[in-house]
Design an enzyme around this catalytic site. Structure first.
Site, PDB file in Angstrom:
ATOM      1  N   GLU A 243      -1.382 -22.205 -14.222  1.00  0.00           N
ATOM      2  CA  GLU A 243      -1.993 -21.852 -13.480  1.00  0.00           C
ATOM      3  C   GLU A 243      -2.123 -23.078 -12.197  1.00  0.00           C
ATOM      4  O   GLU A 243      -2.929 -23.591 -11.738  1.00  0.00           O
ATOM      5  CB  GLU A 243      -2.959 -20.913 -12.700  1.00  0.00           C
ATOM      6  CG  GLU A 243      -2.728 -19.718 -13.985  1.00  0.00           C
ATOM      7  CD  GLU A 243      -3.923 -18.665 -13.450  1.00  0.00           C
ATOM      8  OE1 GLU A 243      -4.480 -19.034 -12.832  1.00  0.00           O
ATOM      9  OE2 GLU A 243      -4.310 -17.554 -13.650  1.00  0.00           O
TER      10      GLU A 243
ATOM     11  N   GLU B 173      -0.291 -12.895 -17.679  1.00  0.00           N
ATOM     12  CA  GLU B 173      -2.102 -13.359 -18.016  1.00  0.00           C
ATOM     13  C   GLU B 173      -2.229 -11.756 -16.273  1.00  0.00           C
ATOM     14  O   GLU B 173      -2.062 -12.305 -14.944  1.00  0.00           O
ATOM     15  CB  GLU B 173      -2.515 -14.136 -17.339  1.00  0.00           C
ATOM     16  CG  GLU B 173      -4.354 -14.019 -17.374  1.00  0.00           C
ATOM     17  CD  GLU B 173      -4.908 -15.188 -16.997  1.00  0.00           C
ATOM     18  OE1 GLU B 173      -4.930 -15.949 -17.278  1.00  0.00           O
ATOM     19  OE2 GLU B 173      -5.779 -15.556 -15.867  1.00  0.00           O
TER      20      GLU B 173
END
Length: 347
Positions: free
Chosen positions: A22, A148
């Site tokens: 991320e 995720e």
């Protein structure tokens, strides 16, 4: 390099390595910026390293976070893929549809209302489509994985993520991405915080665990086209998906969800034979008689699901020959197996 070499030397099988996590959230979360133009060469280095040290392993990335309503912060993924996509074996992205009370910033708070809101569920397709477009253009040989996901960012929302309400999102996401052809969905988490499948103190299963178990037992890898034809307004509150049944040649499994908390729905599936096996998931009734969506307990055909000591209980469907009709009370989920559908595609 040391970590990869150690895993190989010890015989610890690592199938997938992912570089970073991320990075599009780094400026906001830790005050650090790694531009996509610099990140792409890092993947070239990582790919060469794996080729030399662990050639059987795959390289995944770039795992950007897609925020509710906002999507990819800074269009990081779109900027990365033209230069970095060619190095990827697996294209990964992350998505949570809501944010918990723990998040300092939020674009959509997790509530019981948002959990069953069709607009909340439908947003997944917007970001999935954007990811697939870039993957097709710049990593055409790679699979796309939702690397995720969980019900709500920042650990999940108490009374939503760990309750029956969360299972609507979870099953809808699994089915919607399977329909799109995305190969894997990685759940956050098995145990830990409110969005875990297991209570991290007692290890008792939460509602999403039971939902996952039924998915695994009844929904095969063959994804079938399905559509809803219903009265005005009803189709938005009825979600339906169909797969070949798992390990049952010719059989079909229908996953149907009634998002309405007030009205029942009757579902009819054509061309599937008359015999059926129904696994109906529901919440226990609250004090007002309505489904208690915030309940940590889930019922299967009206009976609570719970461990029998350290073992799973017998999970059996209701069997009958009532034809292709399935009645869904308000706020319920049904896995319906049609064993004698004899569908050629599922043989």
């Amino acid at each position: 390099k040391e970590l990869i070499r150690y895993s190989v030397a010890q015989g610890f099988p690592v199938d997938v390595w992912e570089l970073g996590n991320e990075l599009n959230g780094y400026p906001l979360l830790i005050g650090l910026t790694r531009p996509p133009a610099d990140y792409a060469p890092d993947f070239a280095t990582a790919k060469a390293l794996l080729k030399a040290e662990a050639p059987q392993a795959k390289l995944a990335g770039p795992s950007p976070a897609y925020w509710p309503k906002g999507g990819d912060l800074g269009s990081f993924y779109e900027a990365f893929m033209p230069a970095g996509g060619k190095h990827l074996d697996l294209v990964t992205w992350h998505y949570y549809p809501t944010q918990s009370r723990r998040c300092a910033l939020a674009s959509r708070r997790a509530t019981l209302k948002t959990a069953l809101d069709p607009m909340t569920l439908d947003e997944l397709a917007i970001w999935a489509s954007a990811v697939e477009k870039e993957a097709k253009a710049h990593a055409p040989g790679a699979e796309v994985w939702l690397g995720e996901t969980g019900n709500a960012q920042c650990g999940g929302e108490p009374g939503v993520s760990d309750a029956f309400a969360g299972s609507f999102w979870w099953l809808d996401e699994l089915a919607a991405l399977a329909r799109r052809g995305q190969q894997r969905v990685i759940r956050q988490t098995l145990a830990g915080s409110n969005y875990g499948l297991l209570d991290d103190v007692t290890l008792d299963p939460k509602p999403d665990y039971w939902a996952s178990l039924l998915w695994r037992r009844t929904m095969g890898e063959g994804v079938l086209a399905s559509s809803v034809s219903a009265g005005s307004g009803t189709d938005a509150l009825l979600r339906s998906y169909a797969h070949c049944s798992r390990k049952r040649p010719g059989a079909v499994t229908l996953l149907a969800m009634n998002l309405s908390t007030d009205d029942p729905v009757r579902v009819r599936l054509e061309g599937v034979g008359s015999s059926r096996e129904v696994y109906l998931l529901s919440a226990p009734a609250g004090a007002d008689g309505a489904p208690a969506l915030d309940s940590p307990t889930v019922q299967l055909n009206g009976k609570p699901l719970a461990l029998m000591g350290d073992a799973l209980p017998e999970i059996e469907p209701e069997k009958d020959s009532a034809g292709p009709y399935v009645d869904l009370p308000p706020a319920t989920i049904a896995f319906v197996v049609f064993p004698d559908a004899s569908l050629p595609l599922c043989r």
